[in-house]
Design a protein around this motif. Structure first.
Motif, PDB file in Angstrom:
ATOM      1  N   UNK A 382       0.857  -1.196   0.000  1.00 29.66           N
ATOM      2  CA  UNK A 382       0.000   0.000   0.000  1.00 29.66           C
ATOM      3  C   UNK A 382       0.884   1.234   0.000  1.00 29.66           C
ATOM      4  N   UNK A 383       0.510   2.221  -0.814  1.00 33.38           N
ATOM      5  CA  UNK A 383       1.273   3.463  -0.877  1.00 33.38           C
ATOM      6  C   UNK A 383       2.122   3.545  -2.136  1.00 33.38           C
ATOM      7  N   UNK A 384       3.138   4.383  -2.109  1.00 33.24           N
ATOM      8  CA  UNK A 384       4.014   4.567  -3.266  1.00 33.24           C
ATOM      9  C   UNK A 384       5.370   5.059  -2.790  1.00 33.24           C
ATOM     10  N   UNK A 385       6.409   4.815  -3.594  1.00 32.81           N
ATOM     11  CA  UNK A 385       7.773   5.231  -3.265  1.00 32.81           C
ATOM     12  C   UNK A 385       8.402   5.913  -4.479  1.00 32.81           C
ATOM     13  N   UNK A 386       9.416   6.685  -4.182  1.00 37.71           N
ATOM     14  CA  UNK A 386      10.166   7.397  -5.227  1.00 37.71           C
ATOM     15  C   UNK A 386      11.600   6.882  -5.231  1.00 37.71           C
ATOM     16  N   UNK A 387      12.123   6.587  -6.410  1.00 35.58           N
ATOM     17  CA  UNK A 387      13.507   6.137  -6.568  1.00 35.58           C
ATOM     18  C   UNK A 387      14.302   7.263  -7.219  1.00 35.58           C
ATOM     19  N   UNK A 388      15.411   7.631  -6.585  1.00 36.76           N
ATOM     20  CA  UNK A 388      16.243   8.705  -7.139  1.00 36.76           C
ATOM     21  C   UNK A 388      17.690   8.458  -6.747  1.00 36.76           C
ATOM     22  N   UNK A 389      18.591   9.139  -7.429  1.00 35.17           N
ATOM     23  CA  UNK A 389      20.021   9.011  -7.182  1.00 35.17           C
ATOM     24  C   UNK A 389      20.535  10.294  -6.544  1.00 35.17           C
TER      25      UNK A 389
END
Length: 489
Positions: A382-389
């Motif tokens: 449930x929910x969401x995530x952000x992938x970044x460098x």
């Protein structure tokens, strides 16, 4: 007036002579009533002083030393008995009592105790045994003769046990020596609870296991290590017999924990449309076509005779489990979406679900950071995530429910290539390295399946430098060896 004063003085003189008159003699020592009263008062003072000293040590010195409650109680009791014995010896010797002259009296008293006071003597010796050997201690949660409770006090004759209903029970010490005693707190307070559950025939067994495990992990008093397990006990008369096994470290709270688990199990089964059946029997009638005319002749007559045939009631259709909506996929479905596990057997998927756990991450929290070791992989429930460098300050992607991340770093033992942060309150299913290691050790064929899937990302592995060197070996062999080294298989 002078006559009254003289009379009072005469009375006091007679009383003094009466108290000072020797009453008996032991060991060439004469004892008067005044000496006996003095001895009794001094002996009472010795008992009081020894008890005061032991309580002071228990509540002060022993706590500062860092001893646990049970050890403090035992040490304080032994100190109290030692001070009492020493005090009595000193008082008797000061009073002129020859202790050697009491040998015969002690022998006679011992014979009397042996024959007339057997229970008291047995409890006394048992109390000393409990204090010295410490099979049970104050604060332990025990069970003896169907009595379940916490030890509150251990004395020479008896032990006080407080039941879960708050009732104090005085138990003779001999029962702890002669009977089998279950000490739930002995050495390791962890214990395992068994929660039996009956499920309707036709239910998805893996879905049942997932529901039971989710209910177990919702209770904060259930330990994650050892992890909860689900056993399929067999086929009952009216139900499939499952058993949920969980570990706790608060044995005194076992009954409230069981109650909470049953509430959670009922809720999780209801959400998945899984039924807990009533006991039932199925009746099968053979040759129903031949019996039906007989029933019509005996049980029904034409409407002209004033009677009507009873209506035939349709047989109820068996209930079926409510299907799970496509936007509420099960963990089994989510795991099968991961290419490395899509060919897993039902048993392997069940163990993955058992080993993993759910974890809530608040919004804007870092889940894993770039450059750190890959110790787990995650599925977004449930929910969401952000992938970044962070290194190049570049946004990479946003992942939502049903998607996963972190598997490459975990499987290949390489540092994280990016940072992952939650965009909202999110629930992630986490499988750690040690749990995956246990699974691969038990099912080594799964490691070959994962190696085959990793071969499909051969170009990515080459860019990471994982397949460099060892030119005489094929890439598949290198991947297999790397998995064997990382997971000890």
């Amino acid at each position: 007036m002078n006559w009254l004063i003289s009379k009072i003085q005469e009375i006091f003189s007679e009383l003094s002579s009466f108290f000072a008159t020797p009453m008996f003699e032991i060991g060439n020592k004469q004892y008067s009533l005044s000496l006996l009263v003095t001895l009794l008062l001094v002996i009472f003072a010795v008992f009081w002083a020894s008890r005061f000293m032991s309580n002071w040590l228990k509540r002060g010195v022993l706590i500062r030393i860092g001893l646990d409650r049970g050890t403090r109680e035992v040490a304080a009791a032994l100190i109290q008995y030692l001070l009492t014995v020493l005090g009595l010896i000193i008082v008797l010797q000061t009073a002129g009592v020859n202790l050697s002259s009491l040998t015969l009296f002690a022998g006679v008293l011992g014979i009397g105790i042996g024959f007339g006071l057997q229970n008291l003597a047995s409890n006394f010796i048992s109390g000393l045994t409990l204090l010295v050997e410490q099979p049970i201690r104050v604060g332990d949660f025990i069970e003896v003769d169907n009595l379940l409770g916490t030890v509150e006090n251990i004395s020479i004759r008896s032990t006080t046990v407080r039941t879960q209903d708050g009732v104090f029970v005085i138990v003779p010490n001999i029962r702890f020596v002669e009977n089998n005693v279950v000490n739930w707190s002995y050495r390791d307070p962890r214990c395992r609870l068994h929660i039996p559950v009956g499920i309707a025939y036709g239910s998805d067994t893996l879905l049942v296991s997932e529901a039971l495990l989710k209910a177990a992990r919702q209770d904060s008093k259930v330990l994650n290590d050892p992890s909860p397990r689900v056993w399929f006990r067999g086929f009952g008369d009216s139900a499939l017999n499952f058993e949920l096994l969980v570990w706790i470290n608060q044995p005194a709270e076992s009954e409230p924990i069981k109650s909470n688990l049953y509430f959670a199990i009922e809720r999780e089964l209801g959400l998945r449309g899984i039924e807990v059946p009533f006991p039932q029997r199925d009746l099968h009638i053979r040759n129903l076509g031949e019996i039906k005319p007989l029933l019509q002749q005996n049980g029904s007559i034409e409407s002209g005779n004033g009677k009507a045939s009873p209506p035939e009631l349709p047989l109820p259709e068996p209930k079926r489990s409510i299907p799970i909506a496509s936007n509420n996929m099960t963990l089994r479905d989510l795991l099968r979406r991961i290419s490395y596990f899509q060919d897993c057997t039902e048993v392997e998927l069940l163990q993955l679900i058992e080993y993993g756990y759910r974890q809530l991450f608040p919004a804007d929290q870092i889940v894993c950071e770039e450059g750190t070791p890959g110790e787990a992989f995650y599925i977004i429930l449930r929910g969401s995530v952000e992938i970044f460098s962070k290194r190049v300050e570049q946004y990479i992607a946003t992942l939502n429910e049903g998607e996963f991340f972190g598997e490459m770093s975990l499987l290949m033992g390489i540092p994280r290539s990016a940072t992952v942060r939650t965009l909202e309150d999110s629930v992630l299913f986490v499988i750690e390295r040690n749990d995956l290691k246990r699974l691969l050790q038990e099912h080594q064929g799964l490691a070959d399946q994962i190696a085959q899937k990793l071969m499909e990302r051969q170009q990515t592995l080459l860019q990471m430098g994982i397949l460099t060197g060892f030119s005489e070996e094929t890439p598949l062999i290198r991947i297999r060896k790397r998995l064997q080294t990382l997971f000890g298989i």
